[in-house]
Motif scaffolding. Structure first.
Motif, mmCIF file in Angstrom:
data_model
loop_
_atom_site.group_PDB
_atom_site.id
_atom_site.type_symbol
_atom_site.label_atom_id
_atom_site.label_comp_id
_atom_site.label_asym_id
_atom_site.label_seq_id
_atom_site.Cartn_x
_atom_site.Cartn_y
_atom_site.Cartn_z
ATOM 1 N N LEU A 143 -5.666 -5.451 -9.594
ATOM 2 C CA LEU A 143 -4.314 -4.998 -9.886
ATOM 3 C C LEU A 143 -4.023 -3.688 -9.167
ATOM 4 C CD1 LEU A 143 -4.322 -7.246 -12.017
ATOM 5 C CD2 LEU A 143 -3.276 -5.645 -13.613
ATOM 6 N N LEU A 144 -5.003 -2.789 -9.141
ATOM 7 C CA LEU A 144 -4.822 -1.509 -8.458
ATOM 8 C C LEU A 144 -4.678 -1.682 -6.955
ATOM 9 C CD1 LEU A 144 -7.384 0.713 -10.382
ATOM 10 C CD2 LEU A 144 -4.932 1.165 -10.188
ATOM 11 N N GLU A 145 -5.498 -2.563 -6.384
ATOM 12 C CA GLU A 145 -5.548 -2.710 -4.925
ATOM 13 C C GLU A 145 -4.449 -3.621 -4.370
ATOM 14 O OE1 GLU A 145 -9.473 -4.182 -4.300
ATOM 15 O OE2 GLU A 145 -10.419 -2.426 -5.228
ATOM 16 N N THR A 146 -3.895 -4.490 -5.197
ATOM 17 C CA THR A 146 -2.905 -5.450 -4.697
ATOM 18 C C THR A 146 -1.539 -5.267 -5.355
ATOM 19 O OG1 THR A 146 -4.665 -7.062 -4.266
ATOM 20 C CG2 THR A 146 -2.419 -7.910 -4.337
ATOM 21 N N LEU A 147 -1.461 -5.487 -6.669
ATOM 22 C CA LEU A 147 -0.154 -5.417 -7.325
ATOM 23 C C LEU A 147 0.410 -4.004 -7.361
ATOM 24 C CD1 LEU A 147 0.074 -7.766 -10.436
ATOM 25 C CD2 LEU A 147 0.794 -8.155 -8.085
ATOM 26 N N ALA A 148 -0.430 -3.024 -7.586
ATOM 27 C CA ALA A 148 0.053 -1.644 -7.727
ATOM 28 C C ALA A 148 0.588 -1.071 -6.422
ATOM 29 C CB ALA A 148 -1.058 -0.748 -8.275
ATOM 30 N N VAL A 149 0.279 -1.713 -5.303
ATOM 31 C CA VAL A 149 0.774 -1.235 -4.002
ATOM 32 C C VAL A 149 1.676 -2.280 -3.352
ATOM 33 C CG1 VAL A 149 -1.188 0.278 -3.610
ATOM 34 C CG2 VAL A 149 -1.313 -2.089 -2.825
ATOM 35 N N SER A 150 2.148 -3.234 -4.145
ATOM 36 C CA SER A 150 3.014 -4.288 -3.624
ATOM 37 C C SER A 150 4.312 -3.720 -3.064
ATOM 38 C CB SER A 150 3.340 -5.296 -4.738
ATOM 39 O OG SER A 150 4.325 -6.222 -4.323
ATOM 40 N N ALA A 151 4.903 -4.437 -2.124
ATOM 41 C CA ALA A 151 6.211 -4.052 -1.599
ATOM 42 C C ALA A 151 7.300 -4.265 -2.643
ATOM 43 C CB ALA A 151 6.530 -4.864 -0.344
#
Length: 207
Positions: A143-151
């Motif tokens: 979640l931190l590495e993908t969703l939390a930095v989503s466009a």
């Protein structure tokens, strides 16, 4: 045809957070076909639809179904005097959450970023299930590495809320959006395993 099938899921089988008798069986079907190669094909998009192929759309639908049966939904029903245990579609949807998580988690490593994001988002409400809560710690880094930095701010918001609820460190995470972005979004940043199918069933999938 794929777009019509999606429209049926969204407007007939599960609409505006309502779970029907047909919702859980349809969710099992969707979970079973997620990895079918045809779900990687594109579908028609509206101006506020989330990006991604059919697979991402199906995961988004499972996300909506899971949200309608999560702990918050249960608390809301009880607050308004509707015992969720007396509503069979709600009970059945909660019963199949482990199967839905198994299907969604199989998409965590999909080659398409939009599918990976949709799979992670769909898993968040599923992890309210007591049998699945132990997965939260392992999922937090994703979640931190993908969703939390989503466009997409919607995914960033989901990640931050989930991580906070799970007791994870969310220092430095911030969701930035315009007050009316959800209403005015353009298509550039637009919004929202069960048993194996028999071979004969798979041939007639509407994807």
């Amino acid at each position: 045809m794929r777009s019509r099938a999606l429209d049926h899921l969204h407007h007939v089988v599960h609409h505006q957070n309502t779970l029907y008798v047909a919702t859980a069986p349809a969710a099992l079907y969707v979970a079973a076909v997620l990895l079918d190669p045809r779900t990687a094909l594109p579908v028609e998009k509206g101006p506020r639809d989330f990006p991604g192929p059919m697979r991402a759309e199906l995961l988004g639908w499972l996300d909506s179904v899971a949200n309608a049966a999560d702990d918050q939904a249960e608390a809301t029903m009880r607050r308004f005097g509707f015992p969720p245990e007396d509503y069979p579609p709600f009970v059945r949807t909660r019963e199949i959450r482990p199967l839905l998580f198994s299907a969604a988690s199989a998409c965590f490593d999909d080659h398409d970023l939009h599918v990976r994001e949709a799979a992670l988002a769909a898993s968040i409400p599923l992890l309210d299930d007591p049998q699945l809560r132990h997965h939260r710690k392992a999922m937090a880094p994703a979640l931190l590495e993908t969703l939390a930095v989503s466009a997409l701010w919607q995914y960033r918001e989901r990640a931050t809320e989930a991580l906070t609820a799970w007791g994870e460190n969310t220092a430095g995470l911030e969701v930035r959006r315009e007050a009316f972005e959800v209403c005015d979004a353009t298509s550039d940043t637009s919004s929202s395993a069960a048993s194996n199918l028999a071979t004969g069933d798979a041939v007639d999938l509407p994807f």
